[in-house]
Design a protein around this motif. Structure first.
Motif, short mmCIF file in Angstrom:
data_model
loop_
_atom_site.label_atom_id
_atom_site.label_comp_id
_atom_site.label_asym_id
_atom_site.label_seq_id
_atom_site.Cartn_x
_atom_site.Cartn_y
_atom_site.Cartn_z
N GLY B 85 4.00 -0.24 4.95
CA GLY B 85 3.61 -1.37 5.83
C GLY B 85 2.28 -1.67 5.95
O GLY B 85 1.92 -1.97 6.89
N SER B 86 1.52 -1.34 4.86
CA SER B 86 0.13 -1.52 5.17
C SER B 86 -0.23 -2.92 5.41
O SER B 86 0.25 -3.88 5.19
CB SER B 86 -0.67 -1.36 3.70
N SER B 87 -1.18 -2.94 6.22
CA SER B 87 -1.90 -4.18 6.71
C SER B 87 -2.98 -4.98 6.03
O SER B 87 -3.47 -5.78 5.93
CB SER B 87 -2.48 -4.15 8.33
N ASP B 88 -3.21 -4.09 4.97
CA ASP B 88 -4.22 -4.72 4.05
C ASP B 88 -3.70 -5.00 2.68
O ASP B 88 -2.36 -4.99 2.73
CB ASP B 88 -5.55 -3.52 3.83
N GLU B 89 -4.43 -4.95 1.74
CA GLU B 89 -3.98 -5.48 0.39
C GLU B 89 -3.35 -4.48 -0.60
O GLU B 89 -3.18 -4.63 -1.90
CB GLU B 89 -5.07 -6.30 -0.51
N THR B 90 -3.10 -3.33 -0.06
CA THR B 90 -2.57 -2.29 -0.98
C THR B 90 -1.53 -2.43 -2.03
O THR B 90 -1.71 -2.29 -3.27
CB THR B 90 -2.07 -1.00 -0.06
N LEU B 91 -0.50 -3.29 -1.45
CA LEU B 91 0.50 -3.69 -2.34
C LEU B 91 0.08 -5.02 -3.24
O LEU B 91 0.39 -4.59 -4.69
CB LEU B 91 1.79 -4.32 -1.39
N LYS B 92 -0.67 -5.85 -2.70
CA LYS B 92 -1.33 -6.76 -3.80
C LYS B 92 -1.99 -6.22 -4.96
O LYS B 92 -1.81 -6.63 -6.08
CB LYS B 92 -2.02 -7.81 -3.01
N VAL B 93 -2.92 -5.29 -4.60
CA VAL B 93 -3.80 -4.67 -5.46
C VAL B 93 -2.90 -4.05 -6.63
O VAL B 93 -3.22 -4.28 -7.87
CB VAL B 93 -4.60 -3.54 -4.85
N LEU B 94 -1.84 -3.28 -6.32
CA LEU B 94 -0.95 -2.66 -7.39
C LEU B 94 -0.14 -3.62 -7.98
O LEU B 94 0.21 -3.53 -9.51
CB LEU B 94 0.06 -1.89 -6.55
N ILE B 95 0.55 -4.74 -7.55
CA ILE B 95 1.16 -5.80 -8.01
C ILE B 95 0.30 -6.62 -9.15
O ILE B 95 0.79 -6.78 -10.32
CB ILE B 95 1.68 -6.75 -7.02
N GLU B 96 -0.83 -6.74 -8.79
CA GLU B 96 -1.96 -7.43 -9.77
C GLU B 96 -2.29 -6.63 -10.90
O GLU B 96 -2.27 -6.83 -11.97
CB GLU B 96 -3.11 -7.90 -8.96
N GLU B 97 -2.70 -5.15 -10.49
CA GLU B 97 -3.05 -4.57 -11.61
C GLU B 97 -2.01 -4.01 -12.62
O GLU B 97 -2.23 -4.14 -13.83
CB GLU B 97 -3.52 -2.91 -10.73
#
Lengths: 268, 462
Positions: B85-97
Motif C-alpha cells: 500500500g505504498s503512497s508513492d509510485e512504487t507499483l507504477k515504477v514496476l508496472i512500467e519497467e
C-alpha cells in the motif's frame, strides 16, 4: 536508440550507394582503397582534408574521397591505377598522414578492381579495415571476397569460455565478437548485426528469457539466430527457451564437435 | 564492582564467540573458494526458492533491486514483490519497467490471513516475476502475503533497499543442501553498500562509505556478522537472521503461523518462534549462517534516520524478550534457553542500564574519593582495548576469508574507525536503545521514517 540506429543505416546506405556509383563509372582498372585511422582522431575533419589534399595532388585527377559518417571509414577511388601503383600510393598516403597528424594510426585495405564489386564486398572491405589490428596495408583478394563470413557474437561472462569459442570459431572462418554481459550484447547486436548469437543464459545486467526477448525485439534487418550454451540444465528452462524461439540449446560441459555441427545447421 | 564483573563477562563471552568464528573461518574460506557454484546453479536438483521483497514507498530503489534479483545465478526461482500500500509510485515504477498486467484469476495457495490483496501483476515475458499489490499492513503482513502466493518450498526475504551478489542465493542453497532435513533457516552476510559503485543492479566497485554514519555502521555490521554470527551459528544459538537477506523452510514458517505483524523486530521474532517450535516438538534442527552469501544494503546516512532505526531495533528487541521471557534460563530450550536468550536479555537489552549505572557509580567513587582517578583510566582503557580487539578480530576474519575491500586506504580507514567508534558512537547506541525502550513503554508502535536514496544518486555522491 532505435531512431539513431535507423539513421545510421540510412547514412550507411547513402555512403555505399555513392561509392558504388563512383566505382561503376570506371569499373575497369580502378583501385579501391579503404582507410581508417584508429585512435581518438578517427574520422576527424583534419584527417579528411589531409586525405583529400593528398588525392588532389595525384596525377590522373579523377580520384574521389568518400567518408562513412558512422564509423569514420574513408573510401578512396584511384581510377587508372594498377595494384602495384596503388600500393605505392597507399604507402605514400600512410607516410603522409603519419607525418601530418602525429597520433594518426592508419589502417588500409586495398583492392584492384576488375569488375564492379557488390555492396556486400565493399562492406566487408570497410569492416576489415576498421577492425584490422595491423598497420600493414592489407591487399584484399577475390578469394577473400568469396569466402562467406558468418558473424557470431559470443556472450559469456567466463573469459576462458569466450577465448576457447573465439579461437575455435575463428579457425572455422567465422567472424566473431565477444560480449561480457547482456546489455553489452544487446548493444553489439544492434550495431554489428551478427548472423548468430551464441549465449550463456546466466549473465549480468539482463539474462535468461528476458534477454532472448530483447534480442528478438531489436530493430535489426534480420533477427539473429540464437544458440544457447549454458550451465542451466533445468527442463523447464529448456522448454521455455525453445517456445520462445531459441534455435538450439546446448548445455555445458559441451562437446565442441557437437556445438560446431549445431551452429552450422543453424546457419545453413 | 558489579559493573566490572559485568564488563568482564561480556568481554569473555564476546571473545569466546569470536573464537568460534575463527575456528570456522578456514572452512568458510575453502567453501567459498573451491565450490563449483556455476555447475550447481544449473542443476535441476537445487531446490527452488521464492524470493519475497516487501516494498513500502521504495520507488527510488525498487527498480534496481528487482533488476538485480532477476539476474541471480540460480536454477529455478521466482521474485515476488509485495507493494504494501505504498503512497508513492512504487507499483507504477514496476508496472512500467516490466510491462505488467493484472492477473485475472491469481492462484493463491497459502492461508495465512493478511490485509486485503488488491491484485497480482504479471507479465509472461518475465515468468519469474510477480507483484502483489495489497493494502498497507506492515512488513510482516507483506511477507505473509508473499508466502501465500509463493509456489516453492523455500522462501527468502529480501529488503527492497538491498542488492544480492549474483552467487548469494546459490551459496545459501548449497549450505541448505548439505543438510536439508534439519536446516530451517539460513542468514546471509549483510554489508553496507554506501560508497560502492552500483551499476545495472550489481555492485561494480567495492569501497567504504564516505560519510561518517554509514562508516560506523559498516564496522558495526562486520563485527556483528563475522565476529558474532559465525560463532553463534556454530553453537546453533542464532537468535536473528537479518531481515535484509535470509532463507527459510516455508513449511516451518507456516507451521509457526508466519510472521508476526504489528510490531518491528519480525526478523528476530520468526527465528525465536522457529527455535521454540522445533525444541517443543523435539525436532532436530539448525539455524545456520552463511557468511559467503553477501547482500549489500543501503545504510541510513543521517543522524535522524539512524537513530530512528536503532530506537526501533531497541523496541523490537525488548518486545521479543518480554514476549519470550519463559525461555530465559529454561533448560527445556537448551542452548537457546540457557545461553542465547539470557545473553540477549542481560547483555543486549539491559546493556544500557548496566553501563549507565556502572559509569555513574564509578564517577561517584571518584568524586567521593573512594578510589582514585587512575583506576577509572585503567578501567576505561581495558574496556576500550578489549572492544578494539574484537573489532580488529572481525577485520582479520574479513581479510582471511572474504577480502571484499581491496584498497589499502580502506583497510587503514576501517582500523581507524574501529577505534573512533568508542568515542561517541557507542554512547549514542546506548542512548538510542534506552530511547527505544522508553518508546516501548509509551506504546509507540510505529515503524518510523526510513527515507531511501536512489542507487544512482548514491553513485554520484560517492
Amino acid at each position: 536508440m532505435s531512431q539513431s540506429a535507423t539513421l545510421q543505416r540510412v547514412q550507411a546506405v547513402d555512403f555505399y550507394g555513392r561509392l558504388e556509383e563512383e566505382v561503376r563509372e570506371h569499373s575497369q582498372g580502378t583501385a579501391l582503397l579503404f582507410l581508417y585511422c584508429a585512435g581518438d582522431s578517427s574520422g576527424s575533419e583534419a584527417e579528411l582534408s589531409e586525405v583529400q589534399s593528398f588525392v588532389d595532388q595525384l596525377s590522373g585527377d579523377n580520384g574521389k574521397v568518400l567518408q562513412d559518417a558512422n564509423y569514420g571509414v574513408m573510401a578512396i577511388t584511384l581510377p587508372g591505377y594498377s595494384l602495384d601503383a596503388a600500393h605505392y600510393q597507399a604507402l605514400l598516403l600512410k607516410q603522409h598522414l603519419q607525418g601530418r597528424l602525429g597520433e594518426a594510426d592508419p589502417r588500409i585495405t586495398l583492392a584492384a578492381l576488375t569488375e564492379t564489386p557488390s555492396m556486400q564486398t565493399m562492406k566487408q572491405m570497410a569492416e576489415s579495415t576498421r577492425l584490422s589490428t595491423s598497420s600493414d596495408i592489407h591487399i584484399f583478394t577475390q578469394e577473400e571476397a568469396d569466402r562467406e563470413h558468418n558473424r557470431i557474437l559470443i556472450v559469456d561472462q567466463d573469459a576462458t569460455v569466450r577465448e576457447f569459442l573465439q579461437i575455435r570459431l575463428a579457425m572455422q572462418g567465422y567472424e566473431t565478437l565477444e560480449a561480457l554481459d547482456g546489455l553489452e550484447a544487446l548493444e553489439l547486436i544492434a550495431k554489428w548485426e551478427p548472423d548468430l548469437v551464441l549465449t550463456e543464459l546466466n549473465l549480468h545486467g539482463i539474462d535468461g528469457l528476458p534477454f532472448i526477448h530483447h534480442i528478438q525485439q531489436l530493430d535489426v534487418k534480420e533477427s539473429p539466430k540464437i544458440v544457447v550454451l549454458t550451465e542451466k540444465r533445468v527442463e523447464q528452462t529448456i522448454s521455455q527457451c525453445f517456445q520462445n524461439g531459441v534455435d538450439d540449446y546446448v548445455t555445458k560441459p559441451f562437446s565442441p564437435v557437437e556445438l560446431d555441427a549445431r551452429i552450422r545447421r543453424c546457419l545453413h | 564492582m558489579v559493573t566490572i564483573y559485568y564488563v568482564m563477562i561480556v568481554s569473555v563471552l564476546y571473545f569466546v564467540i569470536m573464537l568460534f568464528s575463527f575456528r570456522n573461518i578456514k572452512d568458510i574460506f575453502r567453501r567459498a573458494k573451491y565450490s563449483t557454484y556455476n555447475t550447481l546453479s544449473g542443476s535441476e536438483l537445487v531446490p527452488s526458492v521464492s524470493l519475497l521483497v516487501p516494498a513500502f514507498n521504495e520507488e527510488l530503489t525498487i527498480a534496481e533491486n528487482v533488476r538485480c534479483l532477476m539476474t541471480l545465478n540460480y536454477p529455478t526461482y521466482e521474485v515476488i514483490v509485495i507493494n504494501d500500500g505504498s503512497s508513492d509510485e512504487t507499483l507504477k515504477v514496476l508496472i512500467e519497467e516490466y510491462g505488467l498486467t493484472l492477473l485475472p484469476n491469481p492462484q493463491i495457495r497459502g492461508k495465512i490471513s493478511t490485509n486485503k490483496v488488491r491484485g497480482i501483476y504479471y507479465n509472461p515475458q518475465y515468468p519469474q516475476l510477480y507483484v502483489i499489490d495489497k493494502e498497507n499492513g506492515g512488513k510482516a503482513d507483506s511477507l505473509n502475503a508473499g508466502i501465500n502466493l509463493s509456489r516453492y518450498p523455500l522462501i527468502s526475504s529480501i529488503d527492497a533497499d538491498s542488492l544480492l551478489e549474483k552467487d548469494a542465493l546459490i551459496r545459501m542453497a548449497r549450505m541448505y543442501m548439505e543438510n536439508p532435513e534439519e536446516t530451517v533457516a539460513i542468514g546471509g552476510d549483510v554489508r553496507i553498500a554506501n560508497g560502492c559503485v552500483i551499476e545495472n543492479g550489481e555492485v561494480k566497485d567495492v569501497s567504504l562509505p564516505r560519510r561518517m554514519w554509514p562508516m560506523f555502521q559498516s564496522i558495526e555490521y562486520m563485527k556483528a556478522f563475522l565476529g558474532g554470527r559465525i560463532g553463534w551459528s556454530h553453537l546453533n544459538g542464532l537468535i536473528i537472521v537479518s531481515g535484509a537477506f535470509g532463507l527459510f523452510r516455508k513449511d516451518y514458517v507456516i507451521a509457526v503461523g508466519g510472521y508476526r505483524g504489528g510490531y518491528p523486530g519480525e526478523d528476530m521474532n520468526i527465528i525465536i518462534k522457529l527455535h521454540r517450535y522445533m525444541l517443543e516438538n523435539k525436532i532436530k534442527y539448525r539455524v545456520a549462517f552463511c557468511p559467503e552469501a553477501v547482500c549489500w544494503t543501503q545504510a541510513p546516512d543521517s543522524y535522524n534516520i539512524l537513530s530512528n532505526q536503532r530506537k526501533r531495533w531497541g523496541r523490537g528487541n525488548l518486545k521479543n524478550m518480554i514476549e519470550n521471557r519463559d525461555m530465559v534460563f529454561n533448560p527445556k530450550y537448551k542452548i537457546m534457553g540457557l545461553l542465547t536468550m539470557p545473553y540477549n536479555v542481560i547483555f543486549e537489552a539491559l546493556n544500557p542500564y548496566f553501563r549507565i549505572t556502572g559509569l555513574l557509580a564509578l564517577l561517584g567513587y571518584v568524586l567521593l574519593d573512594m578510589t582514585n582517578w587512575k583506576v577509572l583510566v585503567v578501567f576505561g582503557l581495558v574496556n576500550f582495548l578489549s572492544g578494539y580487539m574484537l573489532s580488529v578480530g572481525a577485520l582479520i576474519l574479513e581479510e582471511i576469508a572474504f577480502r571484499r575491500y581491496t584498497k589499502l586506504s580502506d583497510q587503514v580507514k576501517m582500523l581507524l574507525f574501529s577505534a573512533l567508534k568508542f568515542v561517541g558512537y557507542h554512547q549514542l547506541g546506548v542512548l538510542w536503545r534506552v530511547q527505544g525502550h522508553i518508546q516501548y513503554l509509551q506504546n509507540n508502535n510505529s515503524w518510523g521514517t526510513m527515507t531511501r536514496q536512489s542507487w544512482k544518486d548514491k553513485k554520484e555522491a560517492a
